[in-house]
Every structure is written in C-alpha cells, then in structure tokens.
Scaffold this active site. Structure first.
Site, PDB file in Angstrom:
ATOM      1  N   ASP A 170       0.843  -1.194   0.000  1.00  0.00           N
ATOM      2  CA  ASP A 170       0.000   0.000   0.000  1.00  0.00           C
ATOM      3  C   ASP A 170       0.880   1.247   0.000  1.00  0.00           C
ATOM      4  OD1 ASP A 170      -2.156   1.666   0.152  1.00  0.00           O
ATOM      5  OD2 ASP A 170      -2.939   0.900   2.034  1.00  0.00           O
ATOM      6  N   CYS A 183      -5.650   4.134  -4.304  1.00  0.00           N
ATOM      7  CA  CYS A 183      -5.822   2.830  -3.661  1.00  0.00           C
ATOM      8  C   CYS A 183      -7.016   2.044  -4.192  1.00  0.00           C
ATOM      9  CB  CYS A 183      -5.982   3.002  -2.153  1.00  0.00           C
ATOM     10  SG  CYS A 183      -4.528   3.662  -1.315  1.00  0.00           S
ATOM     11  N   LYS A 225      -5.828  -5.383   3.757  1.00  0.00           N
ATOM     12  CA  LYS A 225      -6.710  -4.250   3.455  1.00  0.00           C
ATOM     13  C   LYS A 225      -7.557  -4.520   2.213  1.00  0.00           C
ATOM     14  CE  LYS A 225      -6.337   0.475   1.649  1.00  0.00           C
ATOM     15  NZ  LYS A 225      -5.450   1.622   1.417  1.00  0.00           N
ATOM     16  N   HIS A 254     -10.643  -2.223   1.014  1.00  0.00           N
ATOM     17  CA  HIS A 254     -10.879  -0.889   0.424  1.00  0.00           C
ATOM     18  C   HIS A 254     -11.691  -0.941  -0.866  1.00  0.00           C
ATOM     19  CE1 HIS A 254      -9.050   3.448   0.410  1.00  0.00           C
ATOM     20  NE2 HIS A 254     -10.294   3.399   0.855  1.00  0.00           N
ATOM     21  N   HIS A 258       1.127   2.613   4.005  1.00  0.00           N
ATOM     22  CA  HIS A 258       0.136   3.692   4.064  1.00  0.00           C
ATOM     23  C   HIS A 258       0.246   4.425   5.399  1.00  0.00           C
ATOM     24  CE1 HIS A 258      -3.732   5.745   4.073  1.00  0.00           C
ATOM     25  NE2 HIS A 258      -3.921   5.378   2.818  1.00  0.00           N
ATOM     26  N   ASP A 263       0.054  -1.130  -4.816  1.00  0.00           N
ATOM     27  CA  ASP A 263      -1.162  -0.606  -5.430  1.00  0.00           C
ATOM     28  C   ASP A 263      -0.937   0.703  -6.163  1.00  0.00           C
ATOM     29  OD1 ASP A 263      -0.801   0.992  -3.172  1.00  0.00           O
ATOM     30  OD2 ASP A 263      -2.897   0.920  -2.539  1.00  0.00           O
ATOM     31  N   ASN A 264       0.005   1.522  -5.700  1.00  0.00           N
ATOM     32  CA  ASN A 264       0.309   2.790  -6.377  1.00  0.00           C
ATOM     33  C   ASN A 264       1.579   3.362  -5.767  1.00  0.00           C
ATOM     34  OD1 ASN A 264      -2.591   3.636  -4.634  1.00  0.00           O
ATOM     35  ND2 ASN A 264      -0.615   4.417  -3.932  1.00  0.00           N
TER      36      ASN A 264
END
Length: 461
Positions: A20, A62, A115, A117, A220, A272-273
C-alpha cells in the site's frame, strides 16, 4: 473424477502480495534497500529467483488500483475510479467478475488477508466477491486515528464510526474482531502474515490449490512499525517498517519452502500505487517524479517481481510495459479458466512474455486516469498529457489546450516536454491519440457503472 489432488498437481498456487503506497524505489533490487536505511534481502532474493519489471503500471489511487487488479478492467468502468468520496456505499457490484471468483471457479481455495478498500457495507465485503475467507480491514489505515482522537465524536453520522479489524467466511456476515486504532495498526501486518501462513499450511495439507491475496496495510499512513521492529533500523519508523515488510515477505517465502510447494507456486510482490507525498509517510519513487493521485510515473510505476521456478527465467529484468489488469487474463490462461465474454476486459494475456517465449510485452499503452479525470495516455516510451499535477494535495491541476509530450527515455522525471521542439515530435499524437480514441469509444460501447450503484446491478443492453 477430478480431485483436489489432481488439480493441485496440474495448476500452480498463486501468492500475490500487494503493498500500500509502496514506491518503485524502495527495495534494494530497485535501487533502494540500504540507500533507504533498510536492507531488503528477502525481496532482493525473490528478484534473483524470478523476473523484475521496471515498467509495471497501476492506477493512481488505492481503491481504483484494487478494483483494476481484481477485475482486469480500468477502474472507471466499475464505478471505482476514485477513493470513496461521492457515496459511502462503494466498491464492486456483484456483477463484476473478480480474480478470486475465477480461481474459485477453477477449483481453488481463495483467501485474502489485509486491506480490502472495495466496500464496507453488506454485499461489498471480500467474501461477497469470491474469497472464501478474509481477515483484515475494510477501508484505509488513516481511519485508525479516529478512535484515538479526543475530538472524534460517534453517532454524528452512520459512517463516521471507528474502523474495525474484521474476519469473514464466504456465506456469512463478517464479524468485527477489534477496533482498528493506532496500536492495532502497529501489529496488523504481522497478524496478516500469520493468518496467511496458516492458510498456506491448511490448503497444502488438504492438497488443494490456492489463491492467496495479501494486501498489506503498509506503507500507508500512519507508517508506524510493530513493537518487534521499532528501532530495528536505527533510521526511524519508515525504515523500520521497510525492514518489517521484508521480514514478512521472507517468512512467506520460507513457509512455501517448508511446505514443499515453492516449485509449484507463482509468487508476486508488487504495490497498489506510488508514494504518499506527505512527510513522514512518503515512500521512495526512485528516479520517477510524482506521488500517488498524480498521473506521473512515480504514481503509476511500482515494483513488480514474479517468481515461478523452472518457468520464469531467474534474475531477468526488463522495461516492457505491463499493467496490473494484465494479471487476470494471464492467470486465466495459466489455469485454463475462461473469463466472461459479456464485458470489456482491458487486461492483456502476458503468459508467453512471462515465460520467456517472447521478448516483448503484449501491451504498449496505458490510459492515465487520476480519479475519474482522464489525464492522458502512455504509449511505448512516450506520454501525451492533457492534464498534470505535480504533488497530490498541494498543487493545482493544470489543463493544457495542446497536450504536453514526454520521452521517458531521456526525461524520466517528466521535467522537459518535447513541445519545445514541437515540429520534431508532433507525430506522437497519431499513435497515442489513436489509443485514446479507441478507449473513449469503448466507454460509449459499455457505459461505466456510476459510483454508488447498488446491487443487484445489470448493465443496460
């Protein structure tokens, strides 16, 4: 008769680690590691044993990234183009066909630990989307601070409530295990790792193939290490968390070895990014500029390592464009499980590329979205951008009447657009523009699902 044992012998397990906000430049094999005050021997060893991609692309936020990797579709199509702001009822409609559902249809056991989301209301949890079991958090880690803040007030809004660590089994409503406060935040990734190892052990004992999705909550914000790793690096909390993450990856690798399943397991490490732009929670994007929530390479490119012993060449690396959406059709080919034909799948099968049967990726372009706004297109080593933002949350979005063009080979930080020599480079608008027009036409062919759409959902004919 096809038994679980037969399937296990024929089809590989898949372990997909999904970090994350973990930047391209964090692990040593991508130039980080000791440069970041945090050696990453296990992640580096994974790269030595498999393939490392330098141009693996994701969505800029995300929720969109999670939607894209699980459905093989641009997040704009599924109604998840942005983190949930427009509606508290968000996530994937049950009409979407997820990677977990595909593996389940192929006889796999499916687990997610970490996670989600992609929804926090009835019908939108992981166990409603193809996963047999889940342990983790439904939303984002920044919500852990609510419960510890003296200014927080409950009962002012039905969704302004503390986040919980949850556990669920397919066919049952997930249960709240404990409040996800900052102390729970410290230890959640360790708990996730333990649950994942237990899952691997159970399924291996049953000789059942499995798909294990591990969307870790780090890095994160708030980036705070477990008590076990606090002070481990001597270089602050962020470096401690990097060492912690590498340790957990090593534990999962070791578990696969101990169970004797490593040879028949596809093991992936990615994110994720790109990084959060805020100090002290900012990860490292390496040579690229931009944070998440931008259309720059630091937002779109993340580390990607894939290991499949005796199938994928050891120690290989390349700069070919691959997108997270490509994993769905690639796995579909590998396990020979057909995907639905009643919807647009944006992912492209990369099986032959991963297996070394061809040198080039089957993809040469990526559409760049930031939220539901179309920023531009990436084609080969060029970008054509009609919108830009340098740093999320701090800078305004700039819109250009004439798109800016970049050559990422000579300008990886996207600092010097080619427009200064426009007469040399205007040819780029034709191939890049064609990619863009073709994509926009597909949105007319299959209109995107609107954010907040409720189940049951069926597309209009």
């Amino acid at each position: 008769m096809i038994t679980h044992q037969n399937i296990a012998q024929e089809k590989p397990n898949v372990i997909l680690i999904f970090m994350d906000n973990y930047g391209w430049g964090e692990p040593g094999c991508y130039g980080g590691g000791i440069l970041r005050g945090a050696p990453s021997p296990n992640i580096d060893r994974l790269a030595e044993q498999g393939m490392k991609l330098l141009n693996f692309n994701v969505e800029a936020q995300c929720t969109p990234s999670r939607a894209a990797i699980l459905t093989g579709r641009y997040a704009i199509r599924t109604g998840n183009s942005s983190v949930p702001i427009e509606s508290p009822v968000y996530g994937l409609t049950q009409w979407e066909y997820t990677m977990a559902e595909m593996f389940g249809d192929a006889g796999y056991s499916t687990g997610i630990f970490g996670k989600w989301h992609l929804g926090h209301t009835e019908g939108r949890f992981p166990t409603d989307q193809g996963f047999d079991e889940w342990y983790g958090i439904p939303n984002s880690s920044d919500e852990c601070a609510w419960a510890d803040d003296s200014r927080f007030r409950e009962n002012v809004h039905p969704f302004a409530v503390p986040e919980y660590v949850m556990e669920g089994i397919k066919g049952q409503s997930p249960k709240k295990i404990k409040v996800y406060n900052t102390e729970a935040r410290r230890e959640i990734d360790g708990e996730v790792t333990l649950k994942a190892k237990e899952f691997m052990e159970r399924k291996s004992k049953d000789q059942q193939p499995f798909f294990l999705f591990i969307p870790y909550t780090q890095t994160h914000m708030p980036v705070i290490p477990s008590e076990k790793f606090k002070g481990k690096s001597g270089n602050g909390d962020f470096a401690d968390v990097l060492i912690q993450t590498d340790y957990y990856v090593g534990e999962l690798m070791q578990k696969a070895d101990d169970l004797g399943i490593a040879e028949n397991t596809i093991f992936i490490f990615t994110s994720d990014n790109g990084p959060d732009p805020t100090t002290p929670h900012s990860s490292f994007a390496g040579p690229w500029s931009g944070s998440y929530f931008t259309g720059k390479e630091g937002s779109l490119r993340v580390p990607f390592i894939i290991r499949w012993p005796n199938k994928i060449k050891k120690g290989s690396a390349n700069n070919e464009i691959v997108h997270e959406m490509d994993l769905l059709p690639t796995f579909s080919n590998i396990i020979q499980q057909q995907l639905p034909s009643d919807r647009i799948i944006d992912g492209i099968d990369q099986t032959d590329f991963f297996l070394g049967k061809q040198d080039s990726s089957n993809r040469e372009s990526v559409i760049v979205y930031v939220g539901d706004e179309l920023y531009g297109v990436k084609w080969r080593n060029y970008k054509m951008m009609s919108k830009e933002i340098d740093k999320a949350f701090a800078d305004p979005t700039r819109t250009y009447g004439v798109p800016l063009m970049y050559d990422l080979h000579i300008d990886p930080k996207e600092e010097n657009p080619l427009n200064a020599q426009w007469y040399h480079n205007t040819w780029i608008r034709w191939p890049a523009g064609e990619v863009l027009v073709n994509h926009l036409n597909t949105l007319k062919e299959e209109p995107p699902i609107k954010p907040g759409t409720l189940d049951p959902y069926l597309p209009s004919k």
